[in-house]
Design an enzyme around this catalytic site. Structure first.
Site, short mmCIF file in Angstrom:
data_model
loop_
_atom_site.label_atom_id
_atom_site.label_comp_id
_atom_site.label_asym_id
_atom_site.label_seq_id
_atom_site.Cartn_x
_atom_site.Cartn_y
_atom_site.Cartn_z
N PRO A 283 -0.76 0.68 18.91
CG PRO A 283 -0.80 -1.63 19.36
CD PRO A 283 -1.46 -0.33 19.74
NE ARG B 256 -0.32 4.08 12.21
CZ ARG B 256 0.59 4.28 11.24
NH1 ARG B 256 1.27 5.41 11.21
NH2 ARG B 256 0.78 3.37 10.31
CB ALA C 99 -9.20 10.28 9.27
CG ASN C 100 -6.53 6.06 6.11
OD1 ASN C 100 -7.48 5.72 5.42
ND2 ASN C 100 -5.95 5.24 6.97
CG ASP D 117 -3.00 -0.61 -1.94
OD1 ASP D 117 -3.12 0.57 -1.53
OD2 ASP D 117 -3.40 -1.59 -1.29
CG ASP E 210 -3.31 3.94 -0.90
OD1 ASP E 210 -3.99 3.66 -1.89
OD2 ASP E 210 -3.21 3.19 0.08
CG ASP F 262 -6.37 0.48 -0.24
OD1 ASP F 262 -5.58 1.44 -0.15
OD2 ASP F 262 -6.23 -0.58 0.39
CB THR G 139 0.66 -1.43 8.39
OG1 THR G 139 0.71 -0.06 8.77
CG2 THR G 139 -0.77 -1.86 8.18
CB SER H 72 -0.93 -0.07 1.21
OG SER H 72 -1.74 1.04 1.30
P1 NG1 Z 1 -1.94 1.05 11.06
O1 NG1 Z 1 -0.53 0.98 10.64
O2 NG1 Z 1 -2.45 -0.15 11.84
O3 NG1 Z 1 -2.24 2.36 11.77
C1 NG1 Z 1 -2.73 1.93 8.67
C2 NG1 Z 1 -3.83 2.95 8.76
C3 NG1 Z 1 -5.17 2.21 8.80
C4 NG1 Z 1 -5.33 1.30 7.59
C5 NG1 Z 1 -4.09 0.41 7.43
C6 NG1 Z 1 -4.12 -0.41 6.18
C7 NG1 Z 1 -3.76 5.12 9.91
C8 NG1 Z 1 -3.59 5.83 11.19
N1 NG1 Z 1 -3.70 3.77 9.97
O4 NG1 Z 1 -2.84 1.05 9.75
O5 NG1 Z 1 -6.20 3.13 8.89
O6 NG1 Z 1 -5.60 2.04 6.44
O7 NG1 Z 1 -2.89 1.18 7.47
O8 NG1 Z 1 -3.56 0.21 5.06
O9 NG1 Z 1 -3.95 5.76 8.88
ZN ZN Z 2 -3.65 1.21 0.36
#
Ligand code: NG1
Ligand code: ZN
Length: 555
Positions: free
Chosen positions: A520, A528, A392-393, A287, A285, A289, A523, A67
């Site tokens: 935590p 965070r 939100a992303n 990939d 992004d 999505d 990915t 991603s």
């Molecule tokens: P993690 O790394 O678990 O925060 C991130 C995004 C998720 C989701 C995944 C999959 C943030 C804060 N977190 O996960 O919302 O999109 O990647 O791609 O954006």
């Molecule tokens: Zn993605």
């Protein structure tokens, strides 16, 4: 497990030894790691997908992508028979498979699980796995590893679909299992046909200002830009210009480009400049999505005005709600037969800007929260007749239940041709065909947003002013062991390490409209931190001190 199956597995597994001392975990979006250590995990995920196919008697998907992460990373995730994420019940098995230290343990795990789950190895059942990958250079070799994994399960075939966006693969799995044709052309046709239907249902002459058809799209130098170039050929009325397509010389995947960069850093991506001031811009992004929009407010400005997943969600919720309002006009209907209590639900995570939640609630919408990760949001949204979910992303979609769609189709037949109510029902049906029903999809999401903006007659500036985002800040803290952080209440409070939540509470209490949480990442190897407060200066300070506490507690 019969001897022949065992022998094939042992032989093929020996070609993909696991790296020493690495622990893999099927996180928010499958397995992710530096690509050079992933081949055993991807091979084993192929076996997993093949077993899932035998178990369900359906086509299963396997996607190779990391991603928005760095180009040198990669990952693998499984799309279940319904097109959504793999059932969480199988995640512990996925972890065990990935972490088995030798072929013998691996085969025993497979045999035990197959017995427990009644998986008909070498029986009458055959299976199929559909595989896709993003544009990462490591994808090609990992695809071979995945195919070998699938093929080491007797009677399961691997179908390589080549380079796809993640949502395309999910869509293909969902629709193939419904008996439909699923070439890329079918995917593009479904989007473009429903786009055309929706365009025809826009009331004429209602728009206060002429609509600016020009849209600039940042493709993150990934797979999305190239696919959008293909799709846009079928879309008249839209003037889409794709940048950062990943072609020679255009830059690197996700490097200072793409939806994650734009959303987290709030700066202009590469490839955009002063000439773009005031124009409607969108970012995908790696990939494809995730989708966010942005606006370059003035020439001198480094920062952008961000229109994130929460605002996309709000726009789509307004549109859906308006159609339901038109349909629910009992006086005009004069009968209670149509009085279907449609349940519309909005699903967000703790990362949703507080102002968006307030806005949606003030409109009388039902807003619920889940932990981060579309697997949770999607599951929740599926409980409604219409469930709209967005992180939100920018990762999200609108789900329409089978029951509601059947009702809608019947109403379209019954309602007076050309009536406002019939048009509202047709708009909902077209929207359900346009936006991906399997997972969040930046391409179909983008096209729906574009047509909804036209329907509303809104510029990007008008859309942006729906509500004012509360200042927020996200930071990452590198720690030795991120799993030491355990959270509860949809990740809004920390259970462990003891005392960390109390420390966060004390900081938050110092600010008006303060809010902060830590979790935590699923990915990346980080914890965070998210914070909100009434000014940017305050929120920066809050995020910083919370990050320091995390470092101190986990140091
Ligand atoms: P993690 O790394 O678990 O925060 C991130 C995004 C998720 C989701 C995944 C999959 C943030 C804060 N977190 O996960 O919302 O999109 O990647 O791609 O954006
Ligand atoms: Zn993605």
């Amino acid at each position: 497990m019969e001897d022949r199956q065992r022998a094939i597995l042992i032989k093929s597994a020996s070609l993909f030894p696991p790296p020493l001392g690495v622990k893999f975990s099927y996180g928010t979006a499958g397995f992710r790691a530096e690509s050079s250590i992933l081949s055993s995990t991807v091979f084993r995920s192929g076996i997993l997908a093949a077993m899932r196919s035998l178990k369900t008697g359906s086509l299963i998907g396997l996607m190779i992508t990391a991603s928005h992460n760095h180009v040198s990373d990669n990952g693998v995730k499984i799309a279940d028979f319904h097109g959504g994420m793999m059932t969480q019940d199988w995640e512990p098995f996925a972890n065990d498979l990935a972490n088995a230290s030798n072929s013998k343990d691996l085969i025993e795990l497979i045999a035990d699980f197959a017995k427990k789950e009644n998986i008909p190895f070498g029986g009458s059942q055959s299976g199929e796995v559909l595989l896709g990958r993003d544009t990462r250079p490591s994808g090609e070799a990992l695809m071979e590893a995945a195919k070998q994994g699938v093929r080491s399960v007797i009677d399961v075939v691997a179908t390589d679909m080549g380079i796809l966006t993640t949502p395309q693969l999910h869509w293909m799995v969902q629709n193939r299992n419904r008996g439909l044709r699923v070439t890329e052309f079918d995917y593009f046709s479904q989007i473009s046909n429903s786009f055309r239907n929706l365009m025809e249902l826009i009331p004429r002459g209602t728009s206060p200002e002429p609509f600016d058809a020009k849209l600039l799209v940042d493709g993150a130098n990934g797979v999305g830009g190239e696919k959008l170039e293909g799709l846009k050929k079928l879309l008249k009325d839209l003037d889409i210009h794709v940048r950062n397509t990943g072609k020679e010389g255009e830059g690197n995947l996700n490097e200072r480009v793409g939806a994650d960069y734009v959303q987290k850093e709030r700066v202009v991506p590469l490839g955009f400049g002063p000439n773009d001031v005031g124009l409607r811009c969108a970012s995908l992004d790696g990939d494809a999505d995730r989708l966010v929009y942005f606006l370059f407010p003035s020439e001198g400005s480094k920062s952008i005005d961000l229109i994130d997943g929460d605002k996309i969600l709000s726009l789509l919720a307004l549109f859906i709600n308006e159609q339901l309002r038109i349909l629910d006009n009992k006086e005009k209907m004069g009968t209670s037969e149509y009085d279907y209590p449609v349940k519309l639900g909005i699903v967000q995570t703790a990362y949703a800007n507080g102002a968006s939640t307030d806005y949606l609630k003030e409109l009388g919408m039902e807003v619920v929260f889940t932990p981060t990760g579309v697997k949770y949001l999607h599951e929740k949204a599926a409980e409604y007749d219409i469930g709209i979910y967005f992180e939100a992303n920018g990762h999200g979609t609108i789900l329409f239940s089978e029951k509601f769609l059947k009702w809608l189709e019947a109403k379209i037949q019954d309602l007076a041709a050309g009536s406002e109510m019939q048009k509202a029902a047709q708009r909902l049906l077209a929207a359900s065909n346009l936006i991906n029903q399997a997972t969040g999809d930046s391409l179909s999401g983008l096209i729906l947003v574009e047509v909804v903006l036209r329907y509303m007659g809104w510029s990007i500036q008008r859309w942006k002013s729906l509500y004012q985002d509360l200042p927020s800040r996200q930071v990452k803290v590198k720690v030795v062991d991120r799993t030491a952080v355990v959270t509860t209440n949809a990740e809004t409070s920390v259970l462990r390490p003891l005392g960390l939540q109390e420390a966060i509470n004390l900081e938050v209490a110092k600010y008006s409209r303060g809010r902060a949480f830590v979790r935590p990442s699923g990915t990346e190897d980080v914890v965070r931190v998210y914070a909100e407060a009434s000014t940017q200066q305050e929120v920066d300070a809050l995020a910083q001190t919370v990050a320091e506490h995390v470092g101190r507690f986990l140091g």
